[in-house]
Design a protein around this motif. Structure first.
Motif, PDB file in Angstrom:
ATOM      1  N   ASP A 165      -2.386   0.563 -13.022  1.00 25.66           N
ATOM      2  CA  ASP A 165      -1.123  -0.136 -13.237  1.00 25.66           C
ATOM      3  C   ASP A 165      -0.928  -1.196 -12.164  1.00 25.66           C
ATOM      4  OD1 ASP A 165       1.419  -0.937 -13.863  1.00 25.66           O
ATOM      5  OD2 ASP A 165       2.349   1.026 -13.592  1.00 25.66           O
ATOM      6  N   ASP A 166      -1.206  -2.457 -12.504  1.00 27.77           N
ATOM      7  CA  ASP A 166      -1.089  -3.504 -11.492  1.00 27.77           C
ATOM      8  C   ASP A 166       0.362  -3.904 -11.209  1.00 27.77           C
ATOM      9  OD1 ASP A 166      -0.534  -4.955 -13.763  1.00 27.77           O
ATOM     10  OD2 ASP A 166      -2.172  -6.385 -13.515  1.00 27.77           O
ATOM     11  N   ALA A 167       1.320  -3.285 -11.906  1.00 22.98           N
ATOM     12  CA  ALA A 167       2.731  -3.517 -11.596  1.00 22.98           C
ATOM     13  C   ALA A 167       3.169  -2.656 -10.413  1.00 22.98           C
ATOM     14  CB  ALA A 167       3.610  -3.219 -12.809  1.00 22.98           C
ATOM     15  N   VAL A 168       2.352  -1.674 -10.045  1.00 23.18           N
ATOM     16  CA  VAL A 168       2.633  -0.810  -8.898  1.00 23.18           C
ATOM     17  C   VAL A 168       1.698  -1.242  -7.775  1.00 23.18           C
ATOM     18  CG1 VAL A 168       2.572   1.547  -8.027  1.00 23.18           C
ATOM     19  CG2 VAL A 168       3.312   1.116 -10.367  1.00 23.18           C
ATOM     20  N   TYR A 169       2.285  -1.773  -6.696  1.00 24.69           N
ATOM     21  CA  TYR A 169       1.440  -2.180  -5.576  1.00 24.69           C
ATOM     22  C   TYR A 169       2.207  -2.129  -4.264  1.00 24.69           C
ATOM     23  CZ  TYR A 169       3.674  -6.795  -6.106  1.00 24.69           C
ATOM     24  OH  TYR A 169       4.583  -7.817  -6.207  1.00 24.69           O
ATOM     25  N   ARG A 170       1.435  -2.180  -3.188  1.00 23.78           N
ATOM     26  CA  ARG A 170       1.975  -2.246  -1.838  1.00 23.78           C
ATOM     27  C   ARG A 170       1.261  -3.384  -1.118  1.00 23.78           C
ATOM     28  NH1 ARG A 170       4.552   0.712  -4.537  1.00 23.78           N
ATOM     29  NH2 ARG A 170       5.024   2.900  -4.201  1.00 23.78           N
ATOM     30  N   ASP A 171       1.996  -4.206  -0.386  1.00 23.51           N
ATOM     31  CA  ASP A 171       1.389  -5.235   0.448  1.00 23.51           C
ATOM     32  C   ASP A 171       1.316  -4.689   1.869  1.00 23.51           C
ATOM     33  OD1 ASP A 171       1.270  -6.879  -1.733  1.00 23.51           O
ATOM     34  OD2 ASP A 171       2.826  -8.267  -1.052  1.00 23.51           O
ATOM     35  N   ILE A 172       0.141  -4.794   2.442  1.00 24.31           N
ATOM     36  CA  ILE A 172      -0.086  -4.272   3.791  1.00 24.31           C
ATOM     37  C   ILE A 172      -0.607  -5.401   4.666  1.00 24.31           C
ATOM     38  CG2 ILE A 172      -1.462  -2.672   5.187  1.00 24.31           C
ATOM     39  CD1 ILE A 172      -1.378  -0.752   2.775  1.00 24.31           C
TER      40      ILE A 172
ATOM     41  N   ALA B 203       1.709   4.146   2.791  1.00 23.67           N
ATOM     42  CA  ALA B 203       2.456   3.296   1.859  1.00 23.67           C
ATOM     43  C   ALA B 203       2.671   3.986   0.510  1.00 23.67           C
ATOM     44  CB  ALA B 203       1.727   1.971   1.658  1.00 23.67           C
ATOM     45  N   TYR B 204       1.716   4.792   0.077  1.00 25.74           N
ATOM     46  CA  TYR B 204       1.829   5.496  -1.201  1.00 25.74           C
ATOM     47  C   TYR B 204       2.306   6.941  -1.035  1.00 25.74           C
ATOM     48  CZ  TYR B 204       0.003   1.806  -4.123  1.00 25.74           C
ATOM     49  OH  TYR B 204      -0.139   0.625  -4.817  1.00 25.74           O
ATOM     50  N   GLU B 205       2.632   7.321   0.200  1.00 27.86           N
ATOM     51  CA  GLU B 205       3.138   8.661   0.511  1.00 27.86           C
ATOM     52  C   GLU B 205       2.158   9.754   0.096  1.00 27.86           C
ATOM     53  OE1 GLU B 205       7.078   9.025  -1.101  1.00 27.86           O
ATOM     54  OE2 GLU B 205       7.809   7.292   0.006  1.00 27.86           O
ATOM     55  N   PHE B 206       0.887   9.536   0.388  1.00 24.44           N
ATOM     56  CA  PHE B 206      -0.157  10.534   0.147  1.00 24.44           C
ATOM     57  C   PHE B 206      -0.440  11.258   1.461  1.00 24.44           C
ATOM     58  CE2 PHE B 206      -2.716   9.002  -3.801  1.00 24.44           C
ATOM     59  CZ  PHE B 206      -1.554   8.909  -4.526  1.00 24.44           C
TER      60      PHE B 206
ATOM     61  N   SER C 259       4.489  -4.454   4.062  1.00 18.16           N
ATOM     62  CA  SER C 259       5.449  -5.556   4.023  1.00 18.16           C
ATOM     63  C   SER C 259       6.172  -5.667   2.684  1.00 18.16           C
ATOM     64  CB  SER C 259       4.753  -6.882   4.346  1.00 18.16           C
ATOM     65  OG  SER C 259       3.791  -7.184   3.357  1.00 18.16           O
ATOM     66  N   ARG C 260       5.630  -5.015   1.643  1.00 19.17           N
ATOM     67  CA  ARG C 260       6.298  -5.057   0.338  1.00 19.17           C
ATOM     68  C   ARG C 260       5.908  -3.828  -0.467  1.00 19.17           C
ATOM     69  NH1 ARG C 260       6.424 -10.036  -4.011  1.00 19.17           N
ATOM     70  NH2 ARG C 260       7.584  -8.913  -5.593  1.00 19.17           N
ATOM     71  N   VAL C 261       6.894  -3.293  -1.183  1.00 18.34           N
ATOM     72  CA  VAL C 261       6.685  -2.147  -2.066  1.00 18.34           C
ATOM     73  C   VAL C 261       7.173  -2.547  -3.448  1.00 18.34           C
ATOM     74  CG1 VAL C 261       7.397   0.225  -2.569  1.00 18.34           C
ATOM     75  CG2 VAL C 261       6.962  -0.470  -0.201  1.00 18.34           C
ATOM     76  N   GLU C 262       6.309  -2.431  -4.447  1.00 18.91           N
ATOM     77  CA  GLU C 262       6.674  -2.796  -5.813  1.00 18.91           C
ATOM     78  C   GLU C 262       6.297  -1.647  -6.738  1.00 18.91           C
ATOM     79  OE1 GLU C 262       8.689  -5.057  -8.228  1.00 18.91           O
ATOM     80  OE2 GLU C 262       8.192  -5.887  -6.266  1.00 18.91           O
ATOM     81  N   GLY C 263       7.262  -1.182  -7.508  1.00 16.02           N
ATOM     82  CA  GLY C 263       7.011  -0.107  -8.465  1.00 16.02           C
ATOM     83  C   GLY C 263       7.061   1.271  -7.821  1.00 16.02           C
ATOM     84  N   ILE C 264       7.188   2.276  -8.659  1.00 20.79           N
ATOM     85  CA  ILE C 264       7.224   3.661  -8.195  1.00 20.79           C
ATOM     86  C   ILE C 264       5.794   4.176  -8.154  1.00 20.79           C
ATOM     87  CG2 ILE C 264       8.003   6.001  -8.723  1.00 20.79           C
ATOM     88  CD1 ILE C 264      10.416   4.705 -10.144  1.00 20.79           C
TER      89      ILE C 264
ATOM     90  N   LYS D 233      -3.109 -10.150   4.901  1.00 18.81           N
ATOM     91  CA  LYS D 233      -2.204  -9.431   4.004  1.00 18.81           C
ATOM     92  C   LYS D 233      -3.008  -9.019   2.779  1.00 18.81           C
ATOM     93  CE  LYS D 233       2.094 -10.685   3.094  1.00 18.81           C
ATOM     94  NZ  LYS D 233       3.266 -11.380   2.501  1.00 18.81           N
ATOM     95  N   PHE D 234      -3.042  -7.710   2.548  1.00 13.91           N
ATOM     96  CA  PHE D 234      -3.738  -7.151   1.394  1.00 13.91           C
ATOM     97  C   PHE D 234      -2.723  -6.625   0.388  1.00 13.91           C
ATOM     98  CE2 PHE D 234      -7.030  -6.749   4.654  1.00 13.91           C
ATOM     99  CZ  PHE D 234      -8.135  -7.225   3.978  1.00 13.91           C
ATOM    100  N   ARG D 235      -2.980  -6.865  -0.874  1.00 19.44           N
ATOM    101  CA  ARG D 235      -2.193  -6.270  -1.942  1.00 19.44           C
ATOM    102  C   ARG D 235      -3.017  -5.095  -2.460  1.00 19.44           C
ATOM    103  NH1 ARG D 235       1.298  -9.961  -5.376  1.00 19.44           N
ATOM    104  NH2 ARG D 235       2.491  -9.641  -3.478  1.00 19.44           N
ATOM    105  N   VAL D 236      -2.404  -3.905  -2.427  1.00 13.27           N
ATOM    106  CA  VAL D 236      -3.097  -2.677  -2.822  1.00 13.27           C
ATOM    107  C   VAL D 236      -2.493  -2.196  -4.129  1.00 13.27           C
ATOM    108  CG1 VAL D 236      -3.748  -0.357  -2.103  1.00 13.27           C
ATOM    109  CG2 VAL D 236      -3.449  -2.146  -0.375  1.00 13.27           C
ATOM    110  N   TYR D 237      -3.255  -2.385  -5.222  1.00 15.49           N
ATOM    111  CA  TYR D 237      -2.810  -2.006  -6.564  1.00 15.49           C
ATOM    112  C   TYR D 237      -3.306  -0.614  -6.911  1.00 15.49           C
ATOM    113  CZ  TYR D 237      -2.543  -7.074  -7.525  1.00 15.49           C
ATOM    114  OH  TYR D 237      -2.266  -8.414  -7.502  1.00 15.49           O
TER     115      TYR D 237
END
Length: 187
Positions: free
Chosen positions: A13-20, A38-41, A127-132, A5-9
Motif C-alpha cells: 500500500d503506497d498510500a501508507v508511508y513514513r519519511d525518515i 516509525a511503524y511501531e514494530f 519527518s512525516r507519517v502518512e496513513g495508518i 530523506k527516505f520515503r518508506v512505503y
C-alpha cells in the motif's frame, strides 16, 4: 554534511508511508531502527536491506547479521555500512525486509538530499507519517487494549443463549411482508 530523506512505503500500500531523515554518515542499522520505530514494530526479528533499482529488483544485501542461509555474495553488515556509501544515484532505492517469517517488505526510496542539518532534530528522525500503519501481530481495533475488556465482559467469542445464526431452519425472521402461506389447494 548531507541529510538524506527516505520515503518508506509499505509494499502492499503506497498510500501508507513514513519519511525518515538521516545523515549520510550514519549506518544502515540506524535506518533499520528508525523504520521500526516509525511503524511501531518491535526489534525482535531478523532484518535485511537490499540495494535496488527502479524496478524494485533485489541487489546487494545489507544484513543485520550473517544469517544461516545461502548468499550469492557475502552480505554487507548494517552496523559497518554507511548509508552514503550505498547511494548510487539521486533516486536510490532499497528494499527492507523485516521478520522473515511474516515477510514484512518495505520499499525505501531516496526522495531528497539536503546540505542543511536541522539542529533541533536528533537524526535519524521521522519527518512525516502518512496513513495508518499495519499492526505487526494481527489486528488492533480503534479501541486498542480496551477491546479485550469488552470482549471478556460480553463474551463475544461464543454465541449466547437466545442468539442463533441468521437463516436457521424452522425460524421466521419476520420479513415476510404479510405474505400468506399458500397450500397446494390454492393452485
Amino acid at each position: 554534511m548531507a541529510v538524506l530523506k527516505f520515503r518508506v512505503y509499505l509494499e502492499e500500500d503506497d498510500a501508507v508511508y513514513r519519511d525518515i531523515v538521516i545523515k549520510h554518515t550514519q549506518y544502515f542499522i540506524d535506518l533499520h531502527f528508525a523504520i521500526l520505530k516509525a511503524y511501531e514494530f518491535d526489534q525482535k526479528h531478523q532484518a535485511t536491506f537490499f540495494r535496488s533499482n527502479d524496478n524494485w529488483q533485489r541487489g546487494r544485501e545489507i544484513s543485520f547479521e550473517r544469517y544461516d542461509k545461502s548468499y550469492i555474495a557475502e552480505p554487507l553488515l548494517m552496523s559497518e555500512t554507511t548509508i552514503g556509501s550505498e547511494i548510487r544515484d539521486t533516486n536510490q532505492k532499497f528494499i527492507y525486509l523485516y521478520d522473515f517469517a511474516k515477510n514484512w517488505t518495505f520499499l525505501v526510496e531516496l526522495i531528497n538530499v539536503s546540505k542543511e542539518e536541522n539542529n533541533k532534530l536528533s537524526y535519524p528522525a521521522t519527518s512525516r507519517v502518512e496513513g495508518i500503519g499495519p499492526q505487526q501481530y494481527g489486528t488492533k481495533s480503534l479501541l486498542g487494549d480496551k477491546f479485550a475488556d469488552i470482549e471478556e465482559k460480553y463474551d463475544l467469542t461464543e454465541a449466547s443463549d437466545g442468539f442463533g445464526e441468521e437463516g436457521e431452519e424452522g425460524e421466521s425472521d419476520g420479513d415476510d411482508f404479510g405474505a400468506e402461506e399458500s397450500t397446494e389447494e390454492d393452485f
